[in-house]
Scaffold this motif. Structure first.
Motif, short mmCIF file in Angstrom:
data_model
loop_
_atom_site.label_atom_id
_atom_site.label_comp_id
_atom_site.label_asym_id
_atom_site.label_seq_id
_atom_site.Cartn_x
_atom_site.Cartn_y
_atom_site.Cartn_z
N LYS A 182 0.84 -1.20 0.00
CA LYS A 182 0.00 0.00 0.00
C LYS A 182 0.87 1.24 0.00
N ILE A 183 0.27 2.37 -0.38
CA ILE A 183 0.97 3.66 -0.38
C ILE A 183 0.27 4.66 0.53
N LEU A 184 -1.04 4.53 0.71
CA LEU A 184 -1.81 5.48 1.53
C LEU A 184 -2.40 4.80 2.74
N ASN A 185 -2.37 5.50 3.88
CA ASN A 185 -3.04 5.00 5.08
C ASN A 185 -4.45 5.56 5.21
N GLU A 186 -4.68 6.71 4.59
CA GLU A 186 -5.98 7.34 4.64
C GLU A 186 -6.11 8.34 3.49
N ILE A 187 -7.33 8.77 3.21
CA ILE A 187 -7.60 9.84 2.25
C ILE A 187 -8.11 11.03 3.04
N SER A 188 -7.37 12.12 3.01
CA SER A 188 -7.75 13.28 3.83
C SER A 188 -8.98 13.97 3.24
N GLN A 189 -9.63 14.77 4.06
CA GLN A 189 -10.85 15.45 3.63
C GLN A 189 -10.58 16.45 2.52
N ASN A 190 -9.38 17.04 2.48
CA ASN A 190 -9.05 18.04 1.47
C ASN A 190 -8.49 17.44 0.17
N ALA A 191 -8.24 16.14 0.14
CA ALA A 191 -7.63 15.52 -1.03
C ALA A 191 -8.59 15.54 -2.21
N VAL A 192 -8.08 15.89 -3.39
CA VAL A 192 -8.91 15.89 -4.60
C VAL A 192 -8.27 15.09 -5.73
N VAL A 363 1.93 11.49 -5.38
CA VAL A 363 1.84 12.93 -5.18
C VAL A 363 0.39 13.26 -4.83
N GLY A 364 0.18 13.78 -3.63
CA GLY A 364 -1.16 14.15 -3.20
C GLY A 364 -1.45 15.61 -3.56
N ILE A 365 -2.60 15.85 -4.16
CA ILE A 365 -3.03 17.20 -4.52
C ILE A 365 -4.28 17.53 -3.70
N GLU A 366 -4.26 18.69 -3.07
CA GLU A 366 -5.43 19.10 -2.32
C GLU A 366 -5.75 20.56 -2.64
N THR A 367 -6.96 20.96 -2.32
CA THR A 367 -7.34 22.36 -2.51
C THR A 367 -6.59 23.23 -1.50
N THR A 368 -6.35 24.51 -1.85
CA THR A 368 -5.59 25.39 -0.95
C THR A 368 -6.45 25.88 0.18
N SER A 369 -6.93 26.90 1.38
CA SER A 369 -7.07 27.09 2.68
C SER A 369 -5.67 26.62 2.85
#
Length: 406
Positions: A182-192, A363-369
């Motif tokens: 595996k590569i991810l332990n979780e998917i964050s709320q801001n991940a897109v 590479v994780g991409i998330e929205t900015t805030s």
């Protein structure tokens, strides 16, 4: 440079879809005929050494390995969506001042094709994927260019669904033959968006070690202590080079397509001295100075896994803007985004038969805030580098500071 025990492997590892692996039956365009191919490989390898050096200076693990190629391909896919100052930061970090984005994409596609164009005794599989939250508006142009040049598989998923995390990790496991589950332990709320590269390499040595010659011998650790490890030995004519800082041996894989370069500090030198001397200019010069010599080579068997987040290293190299709220990835979406993390996991096993290795970058991409027989005894921390012959790409690079094998 700060002294540490470390085990690192640069496998300039590049990443394509497993189904797109080519065979010897399908002819390839000669790599050197592709415009700017030498410039871009040189730039990629320069990035590899810079990334390796930065990680080395802060790493406390005794053994570690990275795949600069895996990181390079993952980030090059994201680079296709960068604009403005963010795009310029990518250009500066990857040394792409004299090449265009289309030229870079074309050469990376050719590198992928050549790396995966393997023959009997060797497997090199590359896979790319883009995972988008189904509520996030990704630009079609961004997806299409990565499909065309990086063979990227595109998946639109509900990131709030727990099954999405399982699907991503299953894809990683399948494309690394289960070596990296595996590569991810979780998917964050801001991940897109996730851009993921996977690489799997397995090859027999051209000259195999006889298991009957393997025996326990002392390995000298950096703290002055010793431990008994299983050491493999062969007597063989191999390409050899030495200078005041180190001695190096090229150990070819079957059919001479790939090579592991073993770099051992001289008696009055340290791993720190070796790493500080490895620059793209020196690396290219050294290639012309290897010559065949009768050697007795003694090498420890080893296997280990490693995980590293590259955020700090990439920021140190000049890519900080891509991680900030001021990032400009207008080529990905009209929604403002930034890189949240770049993480890599690697695996390597070296034994009498050959080498098995894998790498995944997300590479994780998330929205900015010729002359008298030399004995090269690798009984203290050493460097290893795996390269592909035609392109000159560095696939893996590592340091062994405390070998173990199970």
């Amino acid at each position: 440079m700060k002294s540490i025990n470390f085990c690192l492997t640069i496998f300039l590892s590049l990443i394509t879809f497993l189904a797109c692996t080519t065979t010897d039956d399908s002819p390839l365009t000669p790599f050197e005929s592709i415009a700017k191919s030498e410039d871009i490989v040189t730039a990629n390898n320069d990035f590899a050494f810079s990334l390796f050096n930065d990680i080395f200076q802060s790493e406390t693990e005794t053994n570690f390995m990275i795949s600069p190629a895996s990181a390079s391909l993952a980030l090059n896919m994201v680079y296709n969506g960068a604009d403005g100052d963010t795009k310029q930061a990518f250009v500066d970090v990857f040394n792409y001042d004299n090449v265009t984005t289309p030229e870079t994409n074309l050469v990376n596609k050719s590198i992928i094709d050549h790396l995966t164009h393997t023959s009997s005794g060797t497997t090199f599989e590359i896979a790319n994927s883009i995972w988008a939250n189904n509520s996030f508006p990704v630009k079609t142009s961004f997806l299409n260019v990565n499909k065309a040049y990086y063979y990227a598989e595109v998946q639109n998923k509900d990131f709030s669904d727990p099954n999405t995390l399982e699907s991503i990790n299953n894809w990683v496991s399948n494309n690394t033959q289960g070596k990296l589950p595996k590569i991810l332990n979780e998917i964050s709320q801001n991940a897109v968006l996730y851009v993921i590269n996977a690489l799997y390499f397995k090859s027999d040595w051209k000259f195999k070690f006889n298991p009957n010659d393997t025996e326990p011998l002392p390995f000298h650790l950096s703290d002055g202590s010793t431990k008994q490890v299983d050491m493999m030995t062969m007597d063989q004519s191999l390409k050899y080079f030495s200078n005041a800082t180190f001695s190096a041996v090229e150990l070819p894989y079957k059919n001479d397509k790939y090579t592991m370069t073993l770099i051992l500090p001289e008696a009055n030198s340290t791993i720190d001295d070796v790493i500080s001397s490895i620059t793209i200019e020196n690396w290219k010069q050294w290639q012309d100075n290897y010559s065949p010599q009768n050697l007795k080579l003694t090498l420890p068997k080893f296997t280990f896994s490693y995980e590293k987040q590259f955020n700090d290293a990439l920021k140190n190299l000049g890519l900080g803007i891509a991680f900030s709220d001021g990032a400009n990835f207008g080529g990905i979406s009209d929604v403002s985004t930034k890189i949240s993390f770049v993480i890599q996991k690697t695996f390597i096993e070296v034994n009498e038969k050959g080498t098995e290795a894998a790498a995944v970058t997300a590479v994780g991409i998330e929205t900015t805030s010729s002359g008298s027989v030399k004995h090269v005894l690798l009984d203290k921390p050493f460097i290893f580098i795996i390269t592909e012959k035609e392109t000159g790409s560095i696939c893996f690079m590592g340091k062994v500071g405390n070998p173990s094998y199970e």
